[in-house]
Design an enzyme around this catalytic site. Structure first.
Site, mmCIF file in Angstrom:
data_model
loop_
_atom_site.group_PDB
_atom_site.id
_atom_site.type_symbol
_atom_site.label_atom_id
_atom_site.label_comp_id
_atom_site.label_asym_id
_atom_site.label_seq_id
_atom_site.Cartn_x
_atom_site.Cartn_y
_atom_site.Cartn_z
ATOM 1 N N LEU A 283 0.825 -1.216 0.000
ATOM 2 C CA LEU A 283 0.000 0.000 0.000
ATOM 3 C C LEU A 283 0.855 1.260 0.000
ATOM 4 O O LEU A 283 1.033 1.909 1.008
ATOM 5 C CB LEU A 283 -0.908 0.032 1.236
ATOM 6 C CG LEU A 283 -2.134 -0.872 1.242
ATOM 7 C CD1 LEU A 283 -3.092 -0.422 2.322
ATOM 8 C CD2 LEU A 283 -2.823 -0.860 -0.099
ATOM 9 N N HIS A 284 1.422 1.581 -1.145
ATOM 10 C CA HIS A 284 2.191 2.822 -1.242
ATOM 11 C C HIS A 284 1.252 3.906 -1.778
ATOM 12 O O HIS A 284 0.046 3.731 -1.803
ATOM 13 C CB HIS A 284 3.388 2.612 -2.152
ATOM 14 C CG HIS A 284 2.963 2.206 -3.505
ATOM 15 N ND1 HIS A 284 2.709 3.118 -4.493
ATOM 16 C CD2 HIS A 284 2.653 0.993 -3.994
ATOM 17 C CE1 HIS A 284 2.279 2.483 -5.547
ATOM 18 N NE2 HIS A 284 2.229 1.186 -5.286
#
Lengths: 96, 581
Positions: A22-23
């Site tokens: 989850l960037h």
């Protein structure tokens, strides 16, 4: 619960399956998607909670690939929220 | 090489004001909200006019918009103003610092770099609040190298690739948005130089060496000439290598080496031919399955295979049957989470468990075989009985097609991917079952060394140059020779220049690789002697550590290859991965 839709609350466990986790890109997609709904959306990991509409909250959860997240939606469109987010997670945030 | 164009993006200086007058609080809040709204509007405009090359990065602008309206940011700034009785600028600075602090605790380089995005949003707000929104990059008229403290994603969308020869910044890393976007625009960039924007002024003459991460300011005539010559020479040689790419690859002592391409999508076929591929040594069929929302039907698969086969005709196309599982799973496949997916239900194991899916694919491949030269390759075979089960299904499908009078090539060669150590150990027996072997070096190394190469903690132990790998490959080559079975390699080793002397030394003369590696691999082959490679292999075969092998390989290559070719090798994306071992 069903006869009072405003109190509808649904929980679901979702896995982060895209390669980089989850960037920024994935977090942006979650926040944008969450903003389409009325329900309160809480995403938590190991007891730490994040507001589904807050990209900063989601980023600070620090979720690499393989992380399991508890997603909780509360409100009249909770079911749609869970469906939409499940799809987003399963599609690996349309990254791969 | 070019002239510097300095973009003033030094950090803005701000002052602290205590709001003595309660009535000014609302005014400050309004100033902040207006500034945020103004920037959001600018971002919206940038999004609409984003150039095609950057379409994939639109999310970066979304990120900045989301940060601006994030309650952790937006509400926090307003609270700071209201409760702390401070001016908007100071409130923004305080809030940004606080959020950045919480991000710095995260132990992940990629996420930590997002600290920069928050900083950029903050700086942008401050500039607007102070009434000095900075100059736009749209107006750059001459060819320049941009020098800046930092560039925002919005700036990047305004860069015109034909005007900007390079980018130099003080901050940012390899995974910063700026670096990623520069890559998409194919603009050389050197980022994270700390003080570049202080040292360089507009008009300075610069040499930017993206490969070395080097910037030379106002070089003397001699240096300029040296770099100019180097550039011309590099490009001329590159042209020469590419120009020769369609010619066969023959070593100095006359050994011809067969060079094929690995394909994943039909779109790559044209490039493969352009680069001089003599056929397709590996057509990966997973893409079609993973990119579909539901299980692809036989006709759809057939059309896909036929197109590849026809576009390569009369050259051979080796189609590998479905290699899913592990990290490659489609939503509709309904696979249960496994504790060890790479040791679990993947590739041929999945196909044997789902024979209908397997049969559909085999029928599609067989139908395509009527339109050209097809070979079939089965992945992840670990035993003789497994291969027999596969052939059993294959024969059933052939009989069925005969009954239905559907034409197909009756003499198709079947082959096995050698990627599990047990297949190497049983190679003599497996050789009786099929016509050819193809080494899948990535998995063979992973399973031999028990190394997950995407796991950052152990990835450094993944070494093609490990003596254990040399020995297992040597054993496979010997068994294949004795059994009289054809052996080729289609893993990443095949396209890695540094691995080439080893493969030739082992006596492997059929290589299949990513199309873009073909020109350089062919050129290395032309500058290499096959018999010398065999002698060289005898020396490295005695090594006991990968470090020794590494040193010997490097020495050997530097000795036999021209300097021009060595330069190309080290500018080649797929090479040198072993040099860290």
């Amino acid at each position: 619960m069903a006869d009072n839709p405003e109190q509808l609350e649904i929980n679901k466990k979702l896995e982060v399956m895209n390669k980089v986790g989850l960037h920024a890109r994935a977090a942006a997609k979650i926040a944008l998607k969450s903003k389409e709904f009325k329900s309160q959306i809480i995403i938590s990991k190991d007891g730490v909670s994040a507001d589904g509409r807050s990209i900063l909250d989601i980023l600070t959860l620090n979720c690499p690939k393989g992380t399991y997240l508890e997603v909780r939606a509360k409100g009249e469109d909770a079911r749609e929220v869970i469906e939409a987010l499940t799809q987003l997670f399963n599609d690996k945030f349309e990254e791969e | 090489m070019g002239r510097a164009y300095h973009i003033d993006r030094a950090e803005v200086r701000i002052f602290y004001h205590y709001l003595l007058d309660e009535s000014r609080v609302d005014n400050e809040i309004k100033r902040f909200m207006d500034a945020a709204e103004w920037i959001k509007e600018e971002l919206r405009k940038a999004k609409e006019s984003i150039p095609a090359e950057l379409k994939d990065h639109v999310y970066v602008l979304d990120t900045h918009m989301l940060i601006l309206s994030d309650h952790n940011f937006f509400d926090a700034v307003i609270d700071q103003i209201r409760i702390g009785h401070i001016n908007a600028e100071w409130a923004v600075k305080k809030t940004v610092t606080k959020i950045q602090e919480s991000f710095k605790k995260i132990e992940d380089d990629y996420l930590r770099e997002r600290v920069l995005d928050i900083g950029q949003v903050g700086q942008r707000l401050l500039r607007v609040l102070l009434g000095s929104p900075s100059g736009s990059l749209k107006d750059i008229a001459d060819k320049v190298i941009i020098v800046a403290h930092d560039l925002t994603p919005e700036d990047m969308t305004q860069i015109k690739a034909n005007r900007v020869q390079g980018i130099i910044t003080d901050i940012g890393g390899r995974t910063s948005h700026m670096a990623i976007m520069a890559q998409s625009l194919e603009i050389p960039a050197v980022v994270g130089l700390r003080r570049a924007s202080e040292v360089i002024v507009t008009g300075d003459h610069l040499i930017l060496d993206g490969g070395a991460g080097l910037v030379i300011i106002n070089p003397d005539a001699e240096t300029i000439q040296r770099y100019q010559e180097r550039k011309v020479r590099f490009e001329l040689y590159q042209e020469h290598v590419h120009g020769q790419s369609r010619l066969p690859a023959v070593t100095r002592d006359g050994q011809e080496i067969s060079i094929m391409a690995n394909l994943e999508m039909i779109a790559e076929a044209a490039a493969a031919l352009d680069y001089g591929a003599e056929g397709v040594g590996l057509y990966r069929t997973e893409y079609h399955y993973l990119a579909s929302a539901k299980l692809p039907q036989e006709d759809e698969l057939f059309e896909n295979y036929r197109e590849v086969v026809e576009s390569m005709k009369p050259r051979p196309v080796t189609i590998r049957t479905l290699d899913v599982g592990g990290d490659k799973v489609a939503g509709y496949m309904d696979m249960k989470p496994e504790a060890n997916p790479v040791l679990g239900l993947r590739a041929i194991r999945f196909c044997l468990r789902e024979p209908e899916i397997f049969k559909t694919q085999l029928r599609a491949i067989l139908r395509a075989s009527n339109y050209g030269w097809v070979k079939i390759l089965f992945p992840m075979i670990s035993s003789v009985s497994e291969m027999r089960a596969v052939k059993n299904i294959y024969h059933q499908v052939c009989q069925e097609m005969d009954r239905q009078q559907i034409p197909f090539d009756k003499s198709i060669s079947l082959g096995i991917m050698i990627e599990i150590p047990s297949a190497v150990i049983m190679a003599d027996a497996l050789a009786k079952e099929v016509e050819f072997f193809s080494i899948g070096s990535n998995d063979l190394i992973q399973y031999t060394m028990a190394i997950d190469r995407v796991n950052e903690y152990v990835a450094h132990m993944y070494k093609p140059f490990h003596p254990a790998i040399l020995r297992i490959l040597h054993q496979l080559v010997k068994t294949s020779e004795q059994s009289g079975i054809k052996l080729s390699i289609c893993g990443e080793m095949a396209g890695d220049p540094m691995c080439l002397p080893i493969l030739l030394g082992l006596g492997i003369t059929d290589l299949s690789m990513n199309a873009f590696s073909i020109p350089i691999i062919k050129q290395i082959i032309r500058e290499t002697s096959y018999s010398e490679s065999k002698e060289f292999f005898k020396r490295i075969f005695k090594c006991e550590t990968s470090g020794q092998v590494n040193t010997l390989v490097f020495e050997h290559m530097s000795r036999i290859l021209s300097r021009d070719l060595m330069n190309q090798i080290f500018n080649h994306p797929g090479s040198g991965d072993q040099s860290s071992s």
